[in-house]
Design an enzyme around this catalytic site. Structure first.
Site, mmCIF file in Angstrom:
data_model
loop_
_atom_site.group_PDB
_atom_site.id
_atom_site.type_symbol
_atom_site.label_atom_id
_atom_site.label_comp_id
_atom_site.label_asym_id
_atom_site.label_seq_id
_atom_site.Cartn_x
_atom_site.Cartn_y
_atom_site.Cartn_z
ATOM 1 N N PHE A 112 17.872 4.028 36.516
ATOM 2 C CA PHE A 112 18.857 3.706 35.478
ATOM 3 C C PHE A 112 18.474 4.561 34.279
ATOM 4 C CE2 PHE A 112 20.099 0.921 31.871
ATOM 5 C CZ PHE A 112 21.380 0.528 32.233
ATOM 6 N N LEU A 135 19.249 5.679 30.749
ATOM 7 C CA LEU A 135 19.977 5.453 29.492
ATOM 8 C C LEU A 135 19.258 6.134 28.321
ATOM 9 C CD1 LEU A 135 22.207 3.857 27.918
ATOM 10 C CD2 LEU A 135 20.616 1.928 27.822
ATOM 11 N N ASP A 157 21.207 -7.015 30.459
ATOM 12 C CA ASP A 157 21.142 -8.493 30.470
ATOM 13 C C ASP A 157 20.437 -8.975 31.748
ATOM 14 O OD1 ASP A 157 22.415 -8.858 28.061
ATOM 15 O OD2 ASP A 157 24.363 -9.374 28.936
ATOM 16 N N GLN A 194 -10.731 -12.326 28.004
ATOM 17 C CA GLN A 194 -11.744 -13.015 27.193
ATOM 18 C C GLN A 194 -12.585 -13.963 28.056
ATOM 19 O OE1 GLN A 194 -11.876 -11.986 24.125
ATOM 20 N NE2 GLN A 194 -13.559 -13.242 23.422
ATOM 21 N N GLY A 234 -15.301 -12.327 29.748
ATOM 22 C CA GLY A 234 -16.331 -11.695 28.918
ATOM 23 C C GLY A 234 -16.333 -10.186 29.159
ATOM 24 N N GLU A 287 13.430 -2.196 28.282
ATOM 25 C CA GLU A 287 14.655 -2.999 28.402
ATOM 26 C C GLU A 287 14.913 -3.802 27.125
ATOM 27 O OE1 GLU A 287 15.582 -4.489 32.244
ATOM 28 O OE2 GLU A 287 14.281 -3.015 33.202
ATOM 29 N N GLY A 288 14.614 -3.157 26.007
ATOM 30 C CA GLY A 288 14.794 -3.766 24.688
ATOM 31 C C GLY A 288 13.488 -4.324 24.185
ATOM 32 N N THR A 289 13.033 -3.818 23.028
ATOM 33 C CA THR A 289 11.784 -4.307 22.452
ATOM 34 C C THR A 289 11.967 -5.758 21.990
ATOM 35 O OG1 THR A 289 12.443 -3.597 20.240
ATOM 36 C CG2 THR A 289 11.237 -1.976 21.576
ATOM 37 N N SER A 290 10.862 -6.393 21.610
ATOM 38 C CA SER A 290 10.955 -7.772 21.094
ATOM 39 C C SER A 290 11.856 -7.817 19.862
ATOM 40 C CB SER A 290 9.563 -8.302 20.729
ATOM 41 O OG SER A 290 8.819 -8.514 21.908
HETATM 42 C C1 LIG Z 1 7.192 2.530 31.069
HETATM 43 C C2 LIG Z 1 8.593 2.636 30.550
HETATM 44 C C3 LIG Z 1 9.649 2.634 31.441
HETATM 45 C C4 LIG Z 1 10.956 2.760 30.972
HETATM 46 N N1 LIG Z 1 11.979 2.810 31.875
HETATM 47 C C5 LIG Z 1 13.229 3.079 31.435
HETATM 48 C C6 LIG Z 1 14.297 3.300 32.361
HETATM 49 O O1 LIG Z 1 14.139 3.170 33.580
HETATM 50 N N2 LIG Z 1 15.509 3.655 31.880
HETATM 51 C C7 LIG Z 1 15.749 3.796 30.539
HETATM 52 O O2 LIG Z 1 16.870 4.129 30.170
HETATM 53 N N3 LIG Z 1 14.759 3.590 29.626
HETATM 54 C C8 LIG Z 1 13.513 3.243 30.052
HETATM 55 N N4 LIG Z 1 12.499 3.042 29.140
HETATM 56 C C9 LIG Z 1 12.798 3.177 27.723
HETATM 57 C C10 LIG Z 1 12.707 1.880 26.944
HETATM 58 O O3 LIG Z 1 13.774 1.041 27.267
HETATM 59 C C11 LIG Z 1 12.624 2.258 25.455
HETATM 60 O O4 LIG Z 1 11.337 2.811 25.244
HETATM 61 C C12 LIG Z 1 12.869 1.082 24.554
HETATM 62 O O5 LIG Z 1 14.213 0.676 24.623
HETATM 63 C C13 LIG Z 1 12.535 1.384 23.093
HETATM 64 O O6 LIG Z 1 13.066 2.614 22.672
HETATM 65 P P1 LIG Z 1 12.083 3.680 21.970
HETATM 66 O O7 LIG Z 1 10.872 3.813 22.802
HETATM 67 O O8 LIG Z 1 12.847 4.900 21.651
HETATM 68 O O9 LIG Z 1 11.631 2.979 20.609
HETATM 69 P P2 LIG Z 1 12.453 2.988 19.188
HETATM 70 O O10 LIG Z 1 13.850 2.539 19.395
HETATM 71 O O11 LIG Z 1 12.226 4.291 18.505
HETATM 72 O O12 LIG Z 1 11.668 1.848 18.423
HETATM 73 C C14 LIG Z 1 10.425 2.059 17.740
HETATM 74 C C15 LIG Z 1 10.072 0.752 17.002
HETATM 75 O O13 LIG Z 1 11.110 0.461 16.037
HETATM 76 C C16 LIG Z 1 11.619 -0.847 16.277
HETATM 77 N N5 LIG Z 1 13.041 -0.880 15.932
HETATM 78 C C17 LIG Z 1 14.025 -0.030 16.351
HETATM 79 N N6 LIG Z 1 15.200 -0.404 15.841
HETATM 80 C C18 LIG Z 1 14.971 -1.523 15.117
HETATM 81 C C19 LIG Z 1 15.798 -2.404 14.326
HETATM 82 N N7 LIG Z 1 17.110 -2.199 14.206
HETATM 83 N N8 LIG Z 1 15.221 -3.451 13.702
HETATM 84 C C20 LIG Z 1 13.880 -3.669 13.808
HETATM 85 N N9 LIG Z 1 13.041 -2.876 14.532
HETATM 86 C C21 LIG Z 1 13.586 -1.831 15.181
HETATM 87 C C22 LIG Z 1 11.379 -1.097 17.767
HETATM 88 O O14 LIG Z 1 11.394 -2.475 18.063
HETATM 89 C C23 LIG Z 1 10.025 -0.454 17.953
HETATM 90 O O15 LIG Z 1 9.009 -1.328 17.526
HETATM 91 C C24 LIG Z 1 11.197 2.864 29.576
HETATM 92 C C25 LIG Z 1 10.121 2.834 28.685
HETATM 93 C C26 LIG Z 1 8.841 2.720 29.152
HETATM 94 C C27 LIG Z 1 7.697 2.696 28.160
#
Ligand SMILES: Cc1cc2nc3c(=O)[nH]c(=O)nc-3n(C[C@H](O)[C@H](O)[C@H](O)COP(=O)(O)OP(=O)(O)OC[C@H]3O[C@@H](n4cnc5c(N)ncnc54)[C@H](O)[C@@H]3O)c2cc1C
Length: 382
Positions: free
Chosen positions: A122, A124, A242, A338, A341, A365-368
Site C-alpha cells: 500500500f 501512500l 481505518d 526492566q 534487568g 498508519e497514522g502517528t499517535s
Molecule cells: C516501518 C514503517 C513502515 C511503513 N509502511 C508504510 C506503508 O506500507 N505504506 C505507506 O504509505 N506508508 C508507510 N509508512 C509511513 C508512515 O505511515 C508514516 O511514517 C507516518 O504516517 C508518519 O509520517 P512521517 O513519517 O512523514 O512523519 P510526519 O508527518 O513528518 O510527522 C513528524 C512528527 O510531526 C507530528 N505531526 C505531523 N502533523 C501533525 C499535526 N497536524 N499535529 C500534531 N503533530 C503532527 C507527527 O505526529 C510526528 O510526531 C511506514 C513507516 C514506517 C516507519
C-alpha cells in the site's frame, strides 16, 4: 487451520498460535537477513490466513474482522515483522480491493493476495507527504488506453515481495482548498514497465519486514488499473487506514503480550535476595499494570473490529484502539525489559526485539498525534 464447523474464533486463533510458535527457530536468521522467508509466506497462503477477510465467493475464508484481529495478535506475539506484512496484505490491500474493486479486478488480483506467492503493498507516503497524506505529489496522466505514473513512494511495507501495490497518485493539479482533489488509487503491478524499487530501509526494529521505496518513472499501467473512481482515491486511502489501524492495534497487543509472558516466566526463575524476583511487590505491580494495559487494548480493538463487522461507523474507535494499544505496547515492552534487568538488554532473551518492534506502532498508519486528531475531530463534529 481453515475454520471448521463449530470451531470458535478463539480456537482458530489458538491454531494460528501453535503454527506461529513453530516459526521461532527461523526468526533470528530472517531478522538478520532482513526479509521474510518465502516458505513462511507460502505456508500462510496454504493455511488460508492471507485470505481471511476475503469473502468465500472471492476465494477467501470470509472470516470476520474480530477473528482477523485475534489471528494477527497471535502472529505478532510470535513474530511482529510477519504480522505487519500480513496486516498490510490481508487487511488494507485486500480490504480495499474487496470493497472498491470491479468484478474483473477482484478476479484478477485477489488470488495473488491470498495464494502465498507474495505479500502486497500500500503505497501512500512520500518524502514530503506523511501525516499530511493529501499533499502527495506523485502524478498520473492519461495516455492512450492507459495511465502514466511518476513519483517516489516512501516506506512501502512488503515492497520487495509485492506482486502489486495500491499506489496513490494525483490526476491533474493540486487545487487550493481541496488538497485531496484528483488523488486516485491505482493497482500497480510491480513488474509494470517503469516501476522499480529503491534499496530497503535500515530500521530500528521489524528487521524482517521489508520497507523500501517504490519508484515510478513513466510507469505504465492499463486503464483497468484505477481502483474506484478517478479523483476519489483519498477516501479509499482513509478507509484502508481505518481497517489497517485495527491491524496495528492487534499487532501491538501481540507484541505486548509476548513480552510480558516472557517477563513472567523469567521473574519466576530469576532469584535475587534469596527469593524469586516474582515475589517482589515492584515486579508484581509492573506485571499487573501490563496485563491491565493489554486487556484494555484488546477490548478497544475488538470493539472497533465488531463495529466494522456490523457495518457501522468505526473510524473513531479504530483510532482509539490503535492509539491506546500502540502506546500500551511501548509501556509494556519497556516494563518487560526492566523485569529482565541487564539480561533484557541482551539479544539472547528477545525482549529487546519486542521493545524495538513495538516502537514503530505509534508511528505508522497514522502517528499517535494523528489518531488524537481523528478522535477529537469526531467529537467536535458531533
Ligand atoms: C516501518 C514503517 C513502515 C511503513 N509502511 C508504510 C506503508 O506500507 N505504506 C505507506 O504509505 N506508508 C508507510 N509508512 C509511513 C508512515 O505511515 C508514516 O511514517 C507516518 O504516517 C508518519 O509520517 P512521517 O513519517 O512523514 O512523519 P510526519 O508527518 O513528518 O510527522 C513528524 C512528527 O510531526 C507530528 N505531526 C505531523 N502533523 C501533525 C499535526 N497536524 N499535529 C500534531 N503533530 C503532527 C507527527 O505526529 C510526528 O510526531 C511506514 C513507516 C514506517 C516507519
Amino acid at each position: 487451520m481453515r475454520p471448521e464447523a463449530g470451531q470458535t474464533e478463539r480456537e482458530l486463533a489458538e491454531a494460528v498460535r501453535d503454527w506461529a510458535a513453530s516459526l521461532a527457530p527461523r526468526i533470528p536468521d530472517a531478522e538478520r537477513d532482513g526479509g521474510l522467508p518465502a516458505e513462511v509466506v507460502h505456508d500462510l497462503g496454504e493455511l488460508g490466513v492471507l485470505g481471511m477477510g476475503v469473502p468465500e465467493a472471492d476465494g477467501g475464508l470470509g472470516a470476520s474482522t474480530v477473528v482477523f484481529a485475534l489471528v494477527l495478535e497471535e502472529i505478532a506475539a510470535a513474530w511482529p515483522s510477519l504480522a505487519i506484512g500480513v496486516s498490510v496484505n490481508s487487511g488494507i490491500v485486500a480490504g480495499s480491493i474487496v470493497r472498491y474493486g470491479t468484478r474483473e479486478q477482484r478476479a484478477r488480483w485477489l488470488p495473488r493476495l491470498i495464494d502465498g506467492s507474495g505479500l502486497c503493498a500500500f503505497a501512500l507516503t512520500e518524502a514530503s507527504s506523511g501525516s499530511d497524506a493529501a499533499s502527495l505529489r506523485a502524478s498520473a496522466r492519461r495516455d492512450g488506453d492507459g495511465w502514466v505514473l511518476n513519483g517516489r513512494k516512501h516506506f512501502v511495507t512488503n515492497a520487495k515481495y509485492a506482486p502489486l501495490a495500491i499506489t496513490f497518485a494525483r490526476v491533474g493539479m493540486v487545487e487550493e482548498g481541496t488538497p485531496h482533489a484528483g488523488i486516485t488509487a491505482f493497482i500497480v503491478p510491480t513488474d509494470a514497465p517503469g516501476v522499480s524499487l529503491g534499496p530497503s530501509d535500515q530500521k530500528m526494529g521489524l528487521l524482517a519486514s521489508d520497507t523500501s521505496s517504490l519508484v515510478l518513472e513513466d510507469a505504465r499501467v492499463g486503464a483497468d488499473a484505477v481502483l474506484g473512481e478517478v479523483g476519489r482515491g483519498f477516501a479509499i486511502a482513509l478507509a484502508g487506514l481505518d481497517g489497517g489501524r485495527i491491524g496495528v492495534a492487534a499487532q501491538s497487543i501481540g507484541i505486548a503480550r509476548a513480552a510480558i509472558e516472557r517477563a513472567i516466566g523469567y521473574a519466576r526463575e530469576r532469584r535475587q535476595f534469596g527469593r524469586p524476583i516474582v515475589e517482589f511487590e515492584a515486579i508484581r505491580s509492573s506485571l499487573a499494570r501490563a496485563r491491565t494495559d493489554i486487556d484494555a487494548a484488546r477490548l478497544l480493538t475488538l470493539r472497533a473490529a465488531w463495529l466494522r463487522d456490523s457495518g457501522r461507523a468505526y473510524t473513531r474507535e479504530a483510532s482509539m484502539a490503535k492509539l491506546f494499544a500502540s502506546e500500551a505496547a511501548q509501556r509494556v515492552t519497556y516494563q518487560a525489559v526492566q523485569v529482565f534487568g541487564g539480561y533484557g538488554y541482551m539479544r539472547e532473551y528477545q525482549v529487546e526485539r519486542y521493545a524495538r518492534d513495538a516502537r514503530v506502532t505509534t508511528l505508522y498508519e497514522g502517528t499517535s498525534e494523528v489518531q488524537r486528531m481523528v478522535i477529537a475531530r469526531s467529537l467536535v463534529a458531533a
